[in-house]
Design a protein around this motif. Sequence first.
Motif, PDB file in Angstrom:
ATOM      1  N   ASP A  66      35.636  37.233  35.411  1.00 31.38           N
ATOM      2  CA  ASP A  66      36.899  37.588  36.037  1.00 31.38           C
ATOM      3  C   ASP A  66      37.398  36.539  37.021  1.00 31.38           C
ATOM      4  N   HIS A  79      46.344  44.945  42.184  1.00 32.72           N
ATOM      5  CA  HIS A  79      44.923  45.015  41.830  1.00 32.72           C
ATOM      6  C   HIS A  79      44.699  46.012  40.693  1.00 32.72           C
ATOM      7  N   LYS A  83      43.035  44.938  37.086  1.00 30.06           N
ATOM      8  CA  LYS A  83      41.686  45.389  36.715  1.00 30.06           C
ATOM      9  C   LYS A  83      41.705  46.418  35.584  1.00 30.06           C
ATOM     10  N   ASP A  87      39.967  46.249  31.957  1.00 28.60           N
ATOM     11  CA  ASP A  87      39.006  47.282  31.563  1.00 28.60           C
ATOM     12  C   ASP A  87      39.358  47.877  30.196  1.00 28.60           C
ATOM     13  N   PRO A 104      32.490  40.473  37.639  1.00 26.63           N
ATOM     14  CA  PRO A 104      33.505  40.441  38.702  1.00 26.63           C
ATOM     15  C   PRO A 104      33.150  39.424  39.781  1.00 26.63           C
ATOM     16  N   PHE A 153      37.473  49.549  43.005  1.00 29.15           N
ATOM     17  CA  PHE A 153      37.506  49.201  41.583  1.00 29.15           C
ATOM     18  C   PHE A 153      36.640  50.166  40.772  1.00 29.15           C
TER      19      PHE A 153
END
Length: 528
Positions: A66, A79, A83, A87, A104, A153
């Motif tokens: 990432d 964010h 993310k 995913d 990450p 996260f």
Amino acid sequence: MTKSKGPNEKPNEKSYKETVLLPQTEFSMRANAVKREPELQAYWQEKNLYEKLANENPGEPFILHDGPPYANGDLHMGHALNKILKDIVNKYQMLQGRKVRYVPGWDCHGLPIELKVLQKMKSSERRELTPLKLRQRAKGFALDTVDKQREGFKRYGVWGDWDHPYLTLQPEYEAAQLGVFGKMVENGHIYRGLRSVHWSPSSRTALAEAELEYPEDHVSPSIYLAFPMVTASETAKETLSPYIENLGVAIWTTTPWTIPANVAVSVNPELTYAVVESASGEPFQYLIIAKELAEKLSVLFENGLTVVAELPGEALAGSTYRHPLAKKDEAFDRVSPIVIGGDYVTTESGTGLVHTAPGHGQEDFAVGQREGLPILCPVDERGNFTAEAGSFEGLNVLKTANEALIEALTEEKALLKQDPYHHKYPYDWRTKKPVIYRATEQWFASVKGFVGDALEAIDTVKWVPAQGKNRITSMVSERSDWCISRQRSWGVPIPVFYEEESGEPLMTQETIAHVQAIVAEKGADAWG
């Protein structure tokens, strides 16, 4: 015997819902995400689903290393978008049977974190702050932020190796950065030079182009003024001699505070220039401007301008003028040349002649280097005038200097017109405050040295969506040399030593390797 029903009584009836056969299930009619999501995530954790599928899926590995967010604040929608989209890709690949590894990481260095730390401190604490103490505070802030963001996260439902992220403040990562830097030095991609760079007085550091934003509602106090002509070049003497005793070189600028650093006026050799006579004779009876702007400027100045002579731009080169503040302050008592500029000298705005201060502009700096002009930069890191600015010393160029310069130019009878100008202007994207151009010695990465390799690498990537390739190709191919030095404490140091008396830099493969070994063991704090 049965009882007869009254006139208002109805026969016994079942409710409608009791006649509908529905499946019996514990599946809730409502999502109840606040309660159910933590339960699902606890189940994933209990069964160790991510690790199990990443190791036991039968397909080929799929690794997403990432790009790191800054560890400088709370999570926001940006964010979440970043993310969750990643995913989705990871879980799709997992459902295809591939061994998915999501690595990450966090960018833990840089100005955004340093500013957050300083903003939380009292002024008395800042005065006692050493670079090492600031680094320690910044490290603590970054690590706390990493923990908070990581939990956020995970709460998004993002699967990954959250227990083993990469952090740019880890000694092994810092040492690896220095290793790459050493290779760039060896290949000739790193150099030190005096350049006019974007400088943020609010952050007190040089900035790269990527650290700027350009709001459209900035208003500059633009001014038109005239510099008194001293001599005409050999090629312009015949045309200008009848007017030179009362002839002004008209220029326009949106940054009056740069006038103290003026050392030239640039013209376009392809344009035709004119000597125009002013109806009022004030402040000069005659002015030099681009011929095609005569009518427009006559209206703007509210002073009839009549063309009395013409000459090509190239003929003006070599003529000289005196600084408009020469009589007011000996700091400005100098005679400067008219020079050939570049294609940035146009008739789209201004007068067709460009005030040139190599210490405060990239194009001006390039002209200054070509013409051997002095590089004056009478502005310190806070944006305040230095002693080189004479009586204006101490004034801030973004707050008080413009007004003082305009007043002085008016007193010296050099001002032709003041006109507020709405335009895009560069701002520091972190502090949201204006930046300036300031000539300082900085370290640069010469992008030209590896832009070809970068463009070839772009061609090897499959871009989704496809237009993303066009955007990155344009960005890379047009990128100028990158200013990599920052006048801040929190970051990986440039491993250069300076001779105390001469200031001569020392940076070899041996010295870089030595610093790299120390940083690998003790971290970058060992530098300072």
